[in-house]
Design a protein around this motif. Structure first.
Motif, PDB file in Angstrom:
ATOM      1  N   ASP A  14      -2.161   1.754   4.546  1.00  0.00           N
ATOM      2  CA  ASP A  14      -2.567  -0.476   4.573  1.00  0.00           C
ATOM      3  C   ASP A  14      -3.364  -0.061   5.648  1.00  0.00           C
ATOM      4  OD1 ASP A  14      -0.314  -0.114   2.650  1.00  0.00           O
ATOM      5  OD2 ASP A  14       0.894   0.122   3.581  1.00  0.00           O
ATOM      6  N   ASN A  18       0.242  -4.713   7.169  1.00  0.00           N
ATOM      7  CA  ASN A  18       0.534  -5.249   5.296  1.00  0.00           C
ATOM      8  C   ASN A  18       1.199  -3.581   5.551  1.00  0.00           C
ATOM      9  OD1 ASN A  18       0.318  -5.240   3.044  1.00  0.00           O
ATOM     10  ND2 ASN A  18      -1.644  -5.708   2.810  1.00  0.00           N
ATOM     11  N   THR A  20       1.920  -3.105   2.169  1.00  0.00           N
ATOM     12  CA  THR A  20       2.112  -3.106   0.346  1.00  0.00           C
ATOM     13  C   THR A  20       2.454  -1.871   0.018  1.00  0.00           C
ATOM     14  OG1 THR A  20       1.190  -5.249   0.445  1.00  0.00           O
ATOM     15  CG2 THR A  20       1.161  -3.437  -1.558  1.00  0.00           C
ATOM     16  N   ALA A  62      -1.434  -3.950  -7.274  1.00  0.00           N
ATOM     17  CA  ALA A  62      -0.942  -3.822  -6.067  1.00  0.00           C
ATOM     18  C   ALA A  62      -2.037  -2.094  -5.741  1.00  0.00           C
ATOM     19  CB  ALA A  62       0.105  -3.832  -5.414  1.00  0.00           C
ATOM     20  N   SER A  65      -5.744  -1.266  -6.697  1.00  0.00           N
ATOM     21  CA  SER A  65      -6.611  -2.127  -5.562  1.00  0.00           C
ATOM     22  C   SER A  65      -6.963  -1.936  -4.666  1.00  0.00           C
ATOM     23  CB  SER A  65      -5.457  -4.004  -5.347  1.00  0.00           C
ATOM     24  OG  SER A  65      -6.888  -4.028  -4.623  1.00  0.00           O
ATOM     25  N   ASN A  68      -6.732  -2.814  -0.754  1.00  0.00           N
ATOM     26  CA  ASN A  68      -4.930  -2.825  -0.201  1.00  0.00           C
ATOM     27  C   ASN A  68      -5.718  -1.209   0.533  1.00  0.00           C
ATOM     28  OD1 ASN A  68      -4.360  -5.089  -1.139  1.00  0.00           O
ATOM     29  ND2 ASN A  68      -3.265  -4.496  -2.712  1.00  0.00           N
TER      30      ASN A  68
END
Length: 98
Positions: A14, A18, A20, A62, A65, A68
């Protein structure tokens, strides 16, 4: 990197601050040794990630992407020696930009 005496490894992670991607994975990805077998003056690296079950469409977006992710290069002790922040589509091979 081709002229180092010891192996070099990579992993995707990440962006700092972050989690995610981490929260969408079923297990922490391992480091992968970088192999320098070039074809057409390109190096291809890949890592398989085990995803959690029952992800939503938003979760998949997500994961897909490149912004990210950060690409981490590690030394033989698995200590990060370089990080490339926020991968961009322009860095990916054309056949992966679907």
């Amino acid at each position: 990197m081709m002229h180092t005496e010891k192996p070099i490894y990579f992993t995707f992670a990440d962006m700092p601050g972050n989690e995610t991607i981490k929260n969408l994975l079923a297990e922490t990805p391992s480091h992968v040794q970088i192999g320098f077998n070039s074809k057409e003056n390109r190096y291809t690296i890949s890592q398989q990630l085990k995803l959690k079950e029952n992800l939503t469409e938003t979760d998949y977006q997500a994961l897909l992407s490149p912004a990210n992710y950060r690409f981490q290069v590690s030394n033989e002790e698995m200590l990060s020696v370089a990080s490339f922040m926020g991968l961009e589509y322009s860095l990916l091979p054309e056949d992966n930009q679907k």
